[in-house]
Scaffold this motif. Structure first.
Motif, PDB file in Angstrom:
ATOM      1  N   ASP A  81      -8.811  -1.282  -4.342  1.00 50.24           N
ATOM      2  CA  ASP A  81      -8.929  -0.954  -5.778  1.00 50.24           C
ATOM      3  C   ASP A  81      -8.074  -1.859  -6.666  1.00 50.24           C
ATOM      4  O   ASP A  81      -7.384  -1.387  -7.562  1.00 50.24           O
ATOM      5  CB  ASP A  81      -8.570   0.510  -6.025  1.00 50.24           C
ATOM      6  CG  ASP A  81      -9.611   1.462  -5.484  1.00 50.24           C
ATOM      7  OD1 ASP A  81     -10.750   1.028  -5.224  1.00 50.24           O
ATOM      8  OD2 ASP A  81      -9.291   2.651  -5.306  1.00 50.24           O
ATOM      9  N   GLY A  82      -8.077  -3.143  -6.401  1.00 51.17           N
ATOM     10  CA  GLY A  82      -7.353  -4.097  -7.235  1.00 51.17           C
ATOM     11  C   GLY A  82      -5.872  -4.216  -6.921  1.00 51.17           C
ATOM     12  O   GLY A  82      -5.172  -5.005  -7.547  1.00 51.17           O
ATOM     13  N   VAL A  83      -5.374  -3.440  -5.982  1.00 49.80           N
ATOM     14  CA  VAL A  83      -3.969  -3.520  -5.574  1.00 49.80           C
ATOM     15  C   VAL A  83      -3.902  -4.336  -4.282  1.00 49.80           C
ATOM     16  O   VAL A  83      -4.534  -3.983  -3.292  1.00 49.80           O
ATOM     17  CB  VAL A  83      -3.361  -2.118  -5.344  1.00 49.80           C
ATOM     18  CG1 VAL A  83      -1.914  -2.241  -4.891  1.00 49.80           C
ATOM     19  CG2 VAL A  83      -3.473  -1.259  -6.596  1.00 49.80           C
ATOM     20  N   THR A  84      -3.152  -5.431  -4.307  1.00 46.45           N
ATOM     21  CA  THR A  84      -3.029  -6.299  -3.139  1.00 46.45           C
ATOM     22  C   THR A  84      -1.631  -6.181  -2.559  1.00 46.45           C
ATOM     23  O   THR A  84      -0.643  -6.130  -3.297  1.00 46.45           O
ATOM     24  CB  THR A  84      -3.326  -7.763  -3.527  1.00 46.45           C
ATOM     25  OG1 THR A  84      -4.665  -7.831  -4.022  1.00 46.45           O
ATOM     26  CG2 THR A  84      -3.194  -8.695  -2.332  1.00 46.45           C
ATOM     27  N   GLY A  85      -1.573  -6.126  -1.250  1.00 42.28           N
ATOM     28  CA  GLY A  85      -0.288  -6.027  -0.569  1.00 42.28           C
ATOM     29  C   GLY A  85      -0.385  -6.576   0.837  1.00 42.28           C
ATOM     30  O   GLY A  85      -1.331  -7.291   1.181  1.00 42.28           O
ATOM     31  N   ASN A  86       0.590  -6.220   1.642  1.00 40.83           N
ATOM     32  CA  ASN A  86       0.680  -6.711   3.019  1.00 40.83           C
ATOM     33  C   ASN A  86       0.303  -5.607   3.996  1.00 40.83           C
ATOM     34  O   ASN A  86       0.671  -4.458   3.812  1.00 40.83           O
ATOM     35  CB  ASN A  86       2.106  -7.177   3.329  1.00 40.83           C
ATOM     36  CG  ASN A  86       2.580  -8.197   2.336  1.00 40.83           C
ATOM     37  OD1 ASN A  86       3.429  -7.899   1.515  1.00 40.83           O
ATOM     38  ND2 ASN A  86       2.039  -9.397   2.378  1.00 40.83           N
ATOM     39  N   GLY A  87      -0.411  -6.003   5.038  1.00 44.06           N
ATOM     40  CA  GLY A  87      -0.742  -5.091   6.118  1.00 44.06           C
ATOM     41  C   GLY A  87      -0.189  -5.624   7.422  1.00 44.06           C
ATOM     42  O   GLY A  87      -0.133  -6.837   7.637  1.00 44.06           O
ATOM     43  N   VAL A  88       0.241  -4.713   8.277  1.00 33.89           N
ATOM     44  CA  VAL A  88       0.723  -5.062   9.608  1.00 33.89           C
ATOM     45  C   VAL A  88       0.077  -4.084  10.586  1.00 33.89           C
ATOM     46  O   VAL A  88       0.087  -2.871  10.351  1.00 33.89           O
ATOM     47  CB  VAL A  88       2.267  -4.957   9.708  1.00 33.89           C
ATOM     48  CG1 VAL A  88       2.735  -5.243  11.130  1.00 33.89           C
ATOM     49  CG2 VAL A  88       2.938  -5.885   8.726  1.00 33.89           C
ATOM     50  N   GLU A  89      -0.495  -4.615  11.658  1.00 33.73           N
ATOM     51  CA  GLU A  89      -1.077  -3.792  12.710  1.00 33.73           C
ATOM     52  C   GLU A  89      -0.328  -4.074  14.014  1.00 33.73           C
ATOM     53  O   GLU A  89      -0.308  -5.209  14.483  1.00 33.73           O
ATOM     54  CB  GLU A  89      -2.554  -4.116  12.903  1.00 33.73           C
ATOM     55  CG  GLU A  89      -3.403  -3.846  11.688  1.00 33.73           C
ATOM     56  CD  GLU A  89      -4.801  -4.418  11.808  1.00 33.73           C
ATOM     57  OE1 GLU A  89      -5.150  -4.992  12.863  1.00 33.73           O
ATOM     58  OE2 GLU A  89      -5.557  -4.296  10.837  1.00 33.73           O
ATOM     59  N   LEU A  90       0.283  -3.043  14.559  1.00 34.48           N
ATOM     60  CA  LEU A  90       0.932  -3.129  15.861  1.00 34.48           C
ATOM     61  C   LEU A  90      -0.085  -2.626  16.875  1.00 34.48           C
ATOM     62  O   LEU A  90      -0.521  -1.475  16.811  1.00 34.48           O
ATOM     63  CB  LEU A  90       2.190  -2.266  15.886  1.00 34.48           C
ATOM     64  CG  LEU A  90       2.879  -2.092  17.236  1.00 34.48           C
ATOM     65  CD1 LEU A  90       3.342  -3.429  17.796  1.00 34.48           C
ATOM     66  CD2 LEU A  90       4.021  -1.114  17.117  1.00 34.48           C
ATOM     67  N   ILE A  91      -0.501  -3.488  17.790  1.00 36.64           N
ATOM     68  CA  ILE A  91      -1.570  -3.170  18.737  1.00 36.64           C
ATOM     69  C   ILE A  91      -1.001  -3.190  20.151  1.00 36.64           C
ATOM     70  O   ILE A  91      -0.387  -4.175  20.572  1.00 36.64           O
ATOM     71  CB  ILE A  91      -2.731  -4.172  18.593  1.00 36.64           C
ATOM     72  CG1 ILE A  91      -3.245  -4.140  17.150  1.00 36.64           C
ATOM     73  CG2 ILE A  91      -3.839  -3.860  19.590  1.00 36.64           C
ATOM     74  CD1 ILE A  91      -4.140  -5.281  16.781  1.00 36.64           C
TER      75      ILE A  91
END
Length: 129
Positions: A81-91
């Motif tokens: 929704d127009g908000v950009t940030g950082n994602g982290v996936e621990l797999i």
């Protein structure tokens, strides 16, 4: 640790082919969400979450990967929704190399808040806020 299941999982998810992607996950897969307190457990529940997230996230781009002895961390830029940030996936993987745990982190907080209500509704969960 082999990453062949992760690579095939990622390719299938990029095509939107959740059925094929989930041939590369453990039957007891658990997904820990940045939005809900309790994990989603099992292929059906985690598949439902992945489908809901794909409908809420408007853009995602992988920006890096780090690998340890028994896990991989993937970094990305995420937009909701127009908000950009950082994602982290621990797999993490089981003994057969299948994906059996995914823990997702998003920052800033407003990124998670941007999709929280829609995800709760799609997943039949009560919003925590």
């Amino acid at each position: 640790m082999t990453t062949s299941h992760l690579a095939a999982f990622g390719q299938a998810m990029a095509r939107g082919d959740i059925e094929t992607a989930f041939t590369h996950v453990s039957d007891r897969i658990a997904l820990y969400s940045p939005i809900f307190e309790e994990p989603f457990v099992g292929k059906a529940a985690v598949g439902r979450v992945m489908g809901a997230v794909k409908s809420v996230v408007t853009a995602s781009e992988r920006t890096g990967t780090a690998q340890g002895d028994d896990r991989i961390v993937q970094f990305s830029t995420v937009t909701i929704d127009g908000v950009t940030g950082n994602g982290v996936e621990l797999i993490q993987f089981d003994a057969e190399g299948l994906i059996d745990r995914i823990t997702i982190f998003w920052r800033p907080l407003r990124l998670g808040l941007a999709g929280h209500g829609r995800l709760a509704s799609l997943l039949g969960r009560d919003p925590i806020l």
